[in-house]
Design a protein around this motif. Structure first.
Motif, mmCIF file in Angstrom:
data_model
loop_
_atom_site.group_PDB
_atom_site.id
_atom_site.type_symbol
_atom_site.label_atom_id
_atom_site.label_comp_id
_atom_site.label_asym_id
_atom_site.label_seq_id
_atom_site.Cartn_x
_atom_site.Cartn_y
_atom_site.Cartn_z
ATOM 1 N N PRO A 88 0.304 -1.103 -0.057
ATOM 2 C CA PRO A 88 -0.046 -0.136 -0.084
ATOM 3 C C PRO A 88 0.412 1.348 0.491
ATOM 4 O O PRO A 88 0.072 2.687 -0.611
ATOM 5 N N ASP A 89 1.949 1.448 0.215
ATOM 6 C CA ASP A 89 2.944 2.204 0.485
ATOM 7 C C ASP A 89 3.026 2.702 -0.979
ATOM 8 O O ASP A 89 3.437 3.947 -1.230
ATOM 9 N N LEU A 90 3.699 1.976 -1.750
ATOM 10 C CA LEU A 90 3.753 2.593 -3.701
ATOM 11 C C LEU A 90 1.877 2.610 -4.066
ATOM 12 O O LEU A 90 1.820 3.990 -4.679
ATOM 13 N N SER A 91 1.080 1.321 -4.126
ATOM 14 C CA SER A 91 -0.153 1.869 -5.007
ATOM 15 C C SER A 91 -1.216 1.852 -3.915
ATOM 16 O O SER A 91 -1.988 2.643 -4.610
ATOM 17 N N GLY A 92 -1.465 2.432 -3.093
ATOM 18 C CA GLY A 92 -2.262 2.841 -2.259
ATOM 19 C C GLY A 92 -3.642 1.699 -2.490
ATOM 20 O O GLY A 92 -3.269 1.116 -1.917
ATOM 21 N N GLN A 93 -4.704 2.566 -2.789
ATOM 22 C CA GLN A 93 -6.131 1.971 -3.136
ATOM 23 C C GLN A 93 -6.072 1.516 -4.239
ATOM 24 O O GLN A 93 -7.126 0.837 -4.793
ATOM 25 N N VAL A 94 -4.862 2.207 -5.118
ATOM 26 C CA VAL A 94 -5.629 1.551 -6.506
ATOM 27 C C VAL A 94 -5.257 -0.232 -6.570
ATOM 28 O O VAL A 94 -5.998 -0.722 -7.425
ATOM 29 N N LEU A 95 -5.071 -1.163 -5.838
ATOM 30 C CA LEU A 95 -5.143 -2.965 -6.319
ATOM 31 C C LEU A 95 -5.761 -3.411 -5.087
ATOM 32 O O LEU A 95 -5.711 -4.363 -5.305
ATOM 33 N N ALA A 96 -6.618 -2.302 -4.437
ATOM 34 C CA ALA A 96 -7.505 -3.088 -3.592
ATOM 35 C C ALA A 96 -8.657 -3.189 -4.002
ATOM 36 O O ALA A 96 -9.043 -3.145 -5.098
ATOM 37 N N PRO A 97 -9.519 -4.745 -2.798
ATOM 38 C CA PRO A 97 -8.981 -4.772 -2.198
ATOM 39 C C PRO A 97 -7.473 -6.167 -1.625
ATOM 40 O O PRO A 97 -7.574 -6.803 -3.270
ATOM 41 N N ALA A 98 -6.771 -6.547 -1.244
ATOM 42 C CA ALA A 98 -5.564 -6.590 -0.338
ATOM 43 C C ALA A 98 -6.006 -8.308 -0.294
ATOM 44 O O ALA A 98 -7.412 -8.315 1.062
ATOM 45 N N GLN A 158 -2.475 10.118 -7.353
ATOM 46 C CA GLN A 158 -1.222 10.376 -7.416
ATOM 47 C C GLN A 158 -0.561 8.900 -6.934
ATOM 48 O O GLN A 158 0.351 8.558 -7.264
ATOM 49 N N ALA A 159 -0.848 7.671 -6.622
ATOM 50 C CA ALA A 159 -0.458 6.297 -6.155
ATOM 51 C C ALA A 159 -0.222 5.743 -7.490
ATOM 52 O O ALA A 159 0.575 4.995 -8.371
ATOM 53 N N ARG A 160 -1.467 5.943 -8.434
ATOM 54 C CA ARG A 160 -1.650 5.322 -9.317
ATOM 55 C C ARG A 160 -0.197 5.706 -10.647
ATOM 56 O O ARG A 160 0.068 4.413 -11.261
ATOM 57 N N ARG A 161 -0.020 7.611 -10.893
ATOM 58 C CA ARG A 161 1.050 7.060 -11.419
ATOM 59 C C ARG A 161 2.439 7.114 -10.564
ATOM 60 O O ARG A 161 3.101 6.619 -11.081
ATOM 61 N N ARG A 209 5.776 4.193 -12.888
ATOM 62 C CA ARG A 209 5.916 5.029 -13.222
ATOM 63 C C ARG A 209 7.182 3.836 -12.547
ATOM 64 O O ARG A 209 8.346 3.350 -13.293
ATOM 65 N N PHE A 210 6.992 3.630 -11.139
ATOM 66 C CA PHE A 210 7.705 1.826 -10.752
ATOM 67 C C PHE A 210 7.417 0.895 -11.636
ATOM 68 O O PHE A 210 8.826 0.230 -12.129
ATOM 69 N N LEU A 211 6.566 0.495 -11.712
ATOM 70 C CA LEU A 211 6.225 -0.730 -13.259
ATOM 71 C C LEU A 211 6.438 -0.399 -14.469
ATOM 72 O O LEU A 211 7.239 -1.563 -14.798
#
Length: 309
Positions: free
Chosen positions: A43-53, A106-109, A113-115
């Motif tokens: 979550p510290d990288l992707s926030g809620q973009v990939l939720a639910p975990a 912000q998390a998606r950007r 950039r990480f991916l």
């Protein structure tokens, strides 16, 4: 098993710590791709973009849907670049008007950039590599996949054909690459879970080749409170953190068969002449499980290798 954001972060950290402690070798899926996947899920990288975990309820590994969302974002990221990402002004405006939406943008950007810089493990792929062309043709086929219970598995088969003219469904291109038809992909996907001795026969028949080395290596399950332990394992192993790293190798260069996996049946007596079978299950465990693991090892009369998470 669904995690809140607060629980997802330590779950990912524990799984990554266990993975790095075990340092899987080349018969396993690549360590760099698995750690990048875990970093993307955090979550510290992707926030809620990939939720639910979520963790798979059987294996305790990140479930298929969670990983699929990361793979979908990887595809989207590859279709753009840092210049086409949302600008700071647009994100700042969104943060003022709708903080939740702005944080997601912000998390998606950040994730994209990480991916772009860090490939993550795909759900499946087949890689072919030529080792020699004369006098025989030796090729290694590597099948990486997510198992039905979301474990990460690599099946590696080194096959030999007598000449370039008799290679069954496999072909070499003019550039020296390997042309693998879809039928071979289906062969691996259909039989990936077959016991190794039977799998060698299936692949030998399907490829029309002599299989002189076959390995299957799996990362997972990851046991923690709430995930059921195997019926052959002590219940005490479900009270802490325990990541499994299992390897099976059936090969001509295994000169002394060994069985060091307490969850599999010992099949050394069934190995064909000229081959050896090596099986081992290593563990990364929280400190509280070191003594239960030692007791289990004494019970099954096996020296269990354990790294500390």
């Amino acid at each position: 098993m669904k995690f809140s954001t607060e629980r997802a972060a330590p779950y990912i950290r524990a799984l990554r710590s266990g993975l790095e402690a075990l340092a899987p070798h080349g018969d396993h899926v690549p360590l760099a791709e698995t750690t990048s996947l875990l970093a993307a899920l955090a979550p510290d990288l992707s926030g809620q973009v990939l939720a639910p975990a979520r963790a798979d309820p059987v294996s305790g590994m990140p479930d298929f849907a969670w990983i699929s969302r990361a793979l979908a974002e990887q595809h989207l990221a590859a279709n753009g670049d840092d210049g086409t990402d949302l600008a700071d002004d647009a994100i700042d405006c969104a943060l003022r008007l709708d903080p939740e939406l702005g944080q997601r943008m912000q998390a998606r950007r950040r994730l994209h950039r990480f991916l772009r810089l860090n490939p993550i493990l795909p759900s499946s792929r087949l890689i072919a590599a030529v080792h020699r062309k004369k006098p025989s043709v030796d090729i290694t086929l590597t099948w990486d996949r997510l198992t039905p219970s979301s474990c990460w598995q690599r099946l590696r088969c080194t096959a030999r054909w007598p000449t370039l003219n008799f290679m069954g469904p496999i072909q070499l291109t003019g550039e020296g690459n390997v042309a693998v038809p879809e039928g071979v992909v289906h062969l691996f996907s259909r039989h990936a879970a077959v016991p190794l001795l039977g799998l060698r026969e299936q692949l030998s028949h399907g490829l029309g080749a002599h299989i002189f080395r076959l390995s299957r290596s799996t990362i997972g399950p990851f046991w923690f409170p709430g995930i059921p332990v195997h019926r052959f394992a002590p219940d005490a192993l479900g009270t802490g953190l325990l990541l499994h790293l299992a390897t099976e190798i059936l090969a001509e260069d295994v000169h002394h068969s060994r069985h060091l996996d307490p969850l599999l049946r010992d099949e050394r007596g069934r190995v064909p002449e000229g081959l050896g079978l090596f099986r081992q299950r290593r563990f990364a465990a929280s400190r509280s499980l070191l003594e239960p693991l030692a007791d289990w090892g004494r019970t099954v009369e096996m020296e269990l290798q354990v790294a500390l998470i």
